[in-house]
Design an enzyme around this catalytic site. Sequence first.
Site, PDB file in Angstrom:
ATOM      1  N   CYS A   1     -22.226   4.909 -44.040  1.00 30.06           N
ATOM      2  CA  CYS A   1     -21.612   3.671 -44.491  1.00 30.06           C
ATOM      3  C   CYS A   1     -22.043   3.246 -45.897  1.00 30.06           C
ATOM      4  O   CYS A   1     -21.238   2.737 -46.669  1.00 30.06           O
ATOM      5  CB  CYS A   1     -21.854   2.567 -43.498  1.00 30.06           C
ATOM      6  SG  CYS A   1     -23.560   2.367 -43.034  1.00 30.06           S
TER       7      CYS A   1
ATOM      8  N   HIS B   1     -25.745  -1.511 -41.079  1.00 28.75           N
ATOM      9  CA  HIS B   1     -24.438  -1.211 -41.650  1.00 28.75           C
ATOM     10  C   HIS B   1     -24.372  -1.774 -43.067  1.00 28.75           C
ATOM     11  O   HIS B   1     -25.136  -2.665 -43.430  1.00 28.75           O
ATOM     12  CB  HIS B   1     -23.356  -1.850 -40.761  1.00 28.75           C
ATOM     13  CG  HIS B   1     -21.982  -1.361 -41.043  1.00 28.75           C
ATOM     14  ND1 HIS B   1     -21.665  -0.024 -41.091  1.00 28.75           N
ATOM     15  CD2 HIS B   1     -20.811  -2.017 -41.276  1.00 28.75           C
ATOM     16  CE1 HIS B   1     -20.385   0.121 -41.343  1.00 28.75           C
ATOM     17  NE2 HIS B   1     -19.833  -1.092 -41.469  1.00 28.75           N
TER      18      HIS B   1
ATOM     19  N   ASP C   1     -14.332  -3.568 -45.091  1.00 34.46           N
ATOM     20  CA  ASP C   1     -15.266  -2.543 -44.615  1.00 34.46           C
ATOM     21  C   ASP C   1     -14.638  -1.175 -44.792  1.00 34.46           C
ATOM     22  O   ASP C   1     -13.790  -0.759 -44.006  1.00 34.46           O
ATOM     23  CB  ASP C   1     -15.598  -2.786 -43.132  1.00 34.46           C
ATOM     24  CG  ASP C   1     -16.723  -1.874 -42.672  1.00 34.46           C
ATOM     25  OD1 ASP C   1     -17.121  -0.982 -43.442  1.00 34.46           O
ATOM     26  OD2 ASP C   1     -17.209  -2.068 -41.539  1.00 34.46           O
TER      27      ASP C   1
END
Lengths: 381, 642
Positions: free
Chosen positions: B398, B442, B458
């Site tokens: 991520c 994250h 995201d």
Amino acid sequence: MLTRLQTRFQNWLFRHRIERGPITLTQRRIFIIPTRQGFMLAVVLILMLLGDINYNLSLGYVLTFLLAMMAVMSMLHAFRNLAHLEISPGRAEPVFCGEKAQFILHFRNRSKLARYQLCLRESNGDGIPSRDKISRGIRSAKASGRIASFRLWQQRKDDHHIVCFDVFPLQDSRIVFPIAAVNRGWLEAGRLTLYTEYPLGLFYAWSYLHFDTRCLIYPKPLSDAPLPFGDSAGGTGKRSITGDDDFAGLRTYIAGDALPRISWKAYARERGLQVKQFSTPVGDELWLDFSDAPDRSVEEKLSRMVRWVLDAEKQGLRYGLRLPDSELPPGTGKAQRDECLCRIALFNLPQPNNPGAAKNSGSFSALFDSRRNTDLNVGVS
Amino acid sequence: MSKQLIYGLLLSILMVIAPHADHLPPWISSLCVALLIWRAYLAYTGKPLPKRWLLMLITLAGTGGIAVDFHTLFGREVGVTLLMLLATLKFMELRKPRDAMVLIYLACFIIITNFFYSQSIPTALYMLATLLVVVTTWVHLNSQNITLKPRLRIASGLLLQALPLTLILFVLFPRVQGPLWGLPQDAYNSSGLDDKMSPGSLSRLSLSEAVAFRVSYEGEPPPRSQMYWRGPVLWEFDGRTWTPGQTRIFAPPEFTELSQQINYVVTLEPHNKTWLFALEMPDTISLPAKLTYDFQLLSRKPVIARLRYTALSHLSYRANLRESPRELQRALRIPKIFNPRAQALAAEWRAQSADNAAIVRTALLYFNQQGFQYTLEPPLLGTNSVDEFLFNSKQGFCEYYASAFVFLMRAANVPARVVTGYQGGEYNDVGNYYIVRQSDAHAWAEVWLEGQGWVRVDPTAAIAPERVQRNLSAAVLDNAALPFMARNPPQWMRELRLNWDALANQWNQWVLGYDTELQFAFLTRLGMESITWQKIALNMLAGLGLIIALFALFMLRHLFAHQPDKVQAAWLKLCHKLAKAGLPRAAHEGALDYAERIAAARPAIADDILDLAKRYTTLRYGAIQEEPARHEFLQRVTALKI
């Protein structure tokens, strides 16, 4: 003034007095204070608590509280270790000076609870013995001959005996507490301290045991002294030294031997100074007279007389005792021996605690009886 | 000192030191074990203890080694290590009972130092076991001739009696909020998110199964794809690493058009940083904390203890609609010398569209369609990290996507920033709460759009939507690198773990988290009014006194109570029976005389009665009173028929 108050307070608190019969350790008789280790633990616990607060350690709090509460409970355990023990004094057999007087105490444990690590020591009015000075080395762990129901070992601290033992449930234990016999006469057991630091050594629980037990101390017998045959001036036991049939042999001269008994023949044969010895047949009487002792000091004379009594008894003679202030008709056997030794031991001694007893005229058994009548409210010197 | 006592002390020290083995330097652990083995050997063979100078030498060498290893002789870690070394060395010169006593106190102290590292339920149980061994040894030290079994009984008795008292103290002891003095730098471990993000930093973190925090929602929990736990916001990029940078605006942020309000309680594990995690966007919190201009919740002090707070968030919001130009400028800054290809791509997008939102969509589409892979083990990146990722490797976690996305946006003149935190969580139906682990860490992005304010984007969701909707193991292709429990463990194991976690959660909340605040709350719930610490202390003392008195009563009752003598009672009963049969005992008659008279009168029971009388006198007047003999007498008395 302050010390007087302190003494009075202590007297009130500890109720010092001499007791006769069996005592039961009730709440009033047991005292508890923390030991040095207890204080040390308190410091450690405070440090731990500070750490807990500072680092916010919840489990640290738990541990600190657990330890603290265990310490508190150990106080109760220490108390229970002594509580309701029954103690009665036993008789102490007479011993000679230089030996140890063996004072006997009977511990009766009526509960189903074992009492561990009880200790006895002489108490000289001081506080707790510092733990360091007691060398913990177990010198001997021997079971008593009579009842093998308890264990006993001794610890030494500058000549002060500490006797430690366990008392098992529903049993009686006979504990011997030795005290060094230094002077002849009556040796008081004095005040003993029964204490325990069980189970964690954080609290010192104790009780005073002051029984009117005493032990008769005979003077130390001279190592070697000939019996005073024929030297006594009076008495029926006077006998000639020339009886050949009674001649028992020669032995080396010791200072103080009577001149007529030196074997000049042996001397002439260059065998040194020898003294003739005679055996006296049973039935003959021998007077052991204070004035026959050739020593200078009274104590030495008494020591010699003790030796005479022991030897005379050993040889089975009939012997009587003549002291400046009393006289005992001849006799033989253990009773005669004990009576003689008792009179010698008590010769010329004041009897402060025996107002009821006739001075020195009472017999051995009479003295013991008079002890029973001793006023119990005698103050502590 | 007896061998047994030395072995007991050895076991105590070993048990106390063992839990420290995993964070002590290995050489210290081996040195301690070697010394203990040496001491055991000396005790076993009865050889004399080592000379003083040798011990001094070992002490100096050990201390020197620690100084070299830790580069200091101060601080918590060093203190613990030194304590360990000194305890074992003290053992080497164990001669007097006093030394043993010092050792036992040291052992208690070392138990406490273990709580710096763990205060879990197993640790607590282990502490109790250790304490039992230590106290048993302690009893042994003070009464050397008690055998092991009664010793254990005494120690466990003491421990059990202390437990209820400890409970009272724990609940009622007036708590002081620490710390009392400044703590050393290394007092607390840092774990979890950092305020820097570089390639690989989050994928490393995602291997950890440690709990970051637990959340229980009041009411319906939000959908999983909305569970974005906001942590540090990163503004500055140096080509490789993202950092928070310096803001000049200290005003509170601006919220508008709020809806979908949600309340929840977070129990945050200590991470030694100031930020507090909250759902996007946080509005209020029950702690004195600051909400920064970029919506970070910051505590005043680093979180060094487990922290519990309630917070209120709005899932739907408009954030900083009127953003200051200076901040927008910050959100556009990139190092121009790196990543030329990415800059060119962004310029191309900008040329195609004037609409910022369209560019965001283009970028997400790009990630979605250009064969990007979501993986825990991406290849290493060089100087132009964004270029290499976007055009060569196309594999990343991520933080790679967030970093590349924000870079592209800034290059295309769209204000953007990186947000790190946690996403998702595991639901525990046993305790009805969510567990958020480090593996849920994250990173995502925020772009500022005219009329919408800061909007969450995201990019990971564009490549691996499972990551956001389900969990990490569903999203990564090669999940072999994940810890076993993070993959797909069997159902029963999952349940076991959730049950255990629910228990641990209760433990954390009520035992470990019991502080001044909780104490007041708890006592108020118990019905105490107008609480002051004096009042608590009085209650505590009263409670302790009561329980100790109860213990005293139970412990001493049977000592002081008059015990009816069963033997005598049985004998008197027998006499009574005989009296009824016409043979009463005369007042002057002793047991034996009476038995003889009866034996003469009733020859049938002569033997029995004489035997009983004999037993009776022995039991009653003899010195030894044994339980079996007593028992037999009682049996025989009842068996006798007249």
